[in-house]
Design a protein around this motif. Sequence first.
Motif, short mmCIF file in Angstrom:
data_model
loop_
_atom_site.label_atom_id
_atom_site.label_comp_id
_atom_site.label_asym_id
_atom_site.label_seq_id
_atom_site.Cartn_x
_atom_site.Cartn_y
_atom_site.Cartn_z
N ASP A 5 34.99 30.85 38.51
CA ASP A 5 35.94 31.50 39.42
C ASP A 5 35.53 32.93 39.77
OD1 ASP A 5 37.62 29.22 39.44
OD2 ASP A 5 38.54 29.87 37.56
N ALA A 6 34.24 33.15 39.99
CA ALA A 6 33.75 34.48 40.34
C ALA A 6 32.58 34.35 41.30
CB ALA A 6 33.32 35.25 39.10
N ILE A 7 32.54 35.26 42.26
CA ILE A 7 31.46 35.30 43.24
C ILE A 7 30.94 36.73 43.36
CG2 ILE A 7 32.26 33.34 44.62
CD1 ILE A 7 33.47 35.42 46.59
N ALA A 8 29.71 36.84 43.82
CA ALA A 8 29.16 38.12 44.24
C ALA A 8 28.94 38.05 45.75
CB ALA A 8 27.84 38.41 43.53
N VAL A 9 29.50 39.02 46.45
CA VAL A 9 29.36 39.08 47.90
C VAL A 9 28.42 40.23 48.24
CG1 VAL A 9 30.54 39.25 50.12
CG2 VAL A 9 31.73 38.27 48.15
N THR A 10 27.33 39.91 48.95
CA THR A 10 26.36 40.91 49.37
C THR A 10 26.58 41.23 50.83
OG1 THR A 10 24.75 40.06 47.77
CG2 THR A 10 23.92 41.48 49.53
N VAL A 42 37.96 34.87 41.92
CA VAL A 42 38.49 33.95 42.93
C VAL A 42 39.65 33.17 42.30
CG1 VAL A 42 37.98 32.15 44.59
CG2 VAL A 42 36.21 33.80 43.97
N ALA A 43 40.81 33.79 42.25
CA ALA A 43 42.00 33.09 41.77
C ALA A 43 42.46 32.12 42.84
CB ALA A 43 43.11 34.09 41.45
N PRO A 44 42.79 30.88 42.48
CA PRO A 44 43.16 29.88 43.49
C PRO A 44 44.31 30.31 44.39
CG PRO A 44 42.80 28.82 41.37
CD PRO A 44 42.75 30.31 41.12
N GLY A 93 44.98 33.47 45.11
CA GLY A 93 44.71 34.82 45.61
C GLY A 93 44.67 34.88 47.12
N VAL A 94 44.76 36.09 47.64
CA VAL A 94 44.73 36.30 49.08
C VAL A 94 43.33 36.61 49.58
CG1 VAL A 94 45.60 37.75 50.97
CG2 VAL A 94 47.13 37.11 49.10
N LEU A 95 42.64 37.51 48.88
CA LEU A 95 41.31 37.94 49.32
C LEU A 95 40.18 37.12 48.70
CD1 LEU A 95 40.47 40.35 51.23
CD2 LEU A 95 42.87 40.32 50.55
N GLY A 96 40.31 36.78 47.40
CA GLY A 96 39.21 36.10 46.72
C GLY A 96 38.79 34.80 47.37
N PRO A 97 39.71 33.83 47.55
CA PRO A 97 39.30 32.57 48.19
C PRO A 97 38.79 32.77 49.61
CG PRO A 97 41.38 32.30 47.02
CD PRO A 97 41.08 33.78 47.03
N TRP A 98 39.37 33.73 50.32
CA TRP A 98 38.91 34.02 51.68
C TRP A 98 37.48 34.54 51.68
CZ3 TRP A 98 38.00 38.93 54.03
CH2 TRP A 98 37.79 38.87 55.43
N LEU A 99 37.17 35.47 50.77
CA LEU A 99 35.80 35.97 50.69
C LEU A 99 34.84 34.86 50.26
CD1 LEU A 99 36.40 39.48 49.10
CD2 LEU A 99 35.36 39.02 51.34
N ALA A 100 35.30 33.99 49.36
CA ALA A 100 34.45 32.88 48.91
C ALA A 100 34.09 31.95 50.06
CB ALA A 100 35.14 32.10 47.80
N GLY A 138 35.90 44.64 30.58
CA GLY A 138 36.77 43.50 30.35
C GLY A 138 36.96 42.74 31.64
N GLY A 139 36.81 41.42 31.60
CA GLY A 139 37.02 40.61 32.81
C GLY A 139 36.15 41.08 33.95
N PRO A 140 36.77 41.38 35.11
CA PRO A 140 35.99 41.76 36.30
C PRO A 140 35.28 43.10 36.16
CG PRO A 140 38.34 42.02 36.71
CD PRO A 140 38.22 41.30 35.40
N GLY A 141 35.57 43.85 35.08
CA GLY A 141 34.87 45.10 34.85
C GLY A 141 33.39 44.92 34.58
N VAL A 142 32.96 43.67 34.37
CA VAL A 142 31.53 43.43 34.14
C VAL A 142 30.70 43.76 35.37
CG1 VAL A 142 31.53 40.99 34.82
CG2 VAL A 142 29.87 41.82 33.12
N GLY A 143 31.28 43.67 36.56
CA GLY A 143 30.53 43.99 37.77
C GLY A 143 29.97 45.40 37.76
#
Length: 214
Positions: free
Chosen positions: A17-22, A70-72, A74-81, A111-116
């Motif tokens: 449930d995670a993506i990287a957007v370039t 990318v929470a199912p 979510g508003v932005l995450g699935p859209w960006l995916a 922690g969590g998304p802080g890994v980015g």
Amino acid sequence: MDETPVTVQAVDDVGPDAIAVTFETPAGFTAEPGQFVRVVREFEDGETEGRYYTLSSPTVADTFEVTVDVAPDGVLGPWLAGRDPGDEVTVEGPFGEDYYQGEPSVLLLAGGPGVGPAVAIAERAMDAGAEVALVYQDEAPVHEPRLAALSDAGADVLVVTDAFEDAVATLADASDQAAFVYGFAAFCGAATDALEAEGFDTDAVKVESFGPEP
């Protein structure tokens, strides 16, 4: 940079449930690892929704990257995916003062998304010849290949699901490390407490809280 359309170059899965957007870097845009941008989605009725994402690329040159949960629901995450290369997305920023500034020894707590931002700073610091220690707490780790590459290059990397304070104690050295903390609010509080227990001046710790965990 005010709200500016930028072009998506790639969208890659980087874990559960995670993506990287370039994004292609627009003219005049500069940022450091640890800073963040606001990504804006415009709906058909003209309404907009924005979310803040911290850079997960060690440098900004022709492109820059953010890592997105990318929470199912979510508003932005699935859209960006669902974006494709060549799509345009509106971005504003950068923002934030808690970023890497050439410190010669760093301790990164994520922690969590802080890994980015943590991997971005770690890679930038390693390239600069700095000493790097990283503790990452997550039950479903992301960016595992980058974490493994950091370890192979000589960074001290611990990925844990619990016993976080013990992991911090293993790698912490308040005498020379600059400490960075990235994650949701509860994690940031626990991480700051762990650093204080190891003798760090918590007023000097660079902390970016992503707010309450959804």
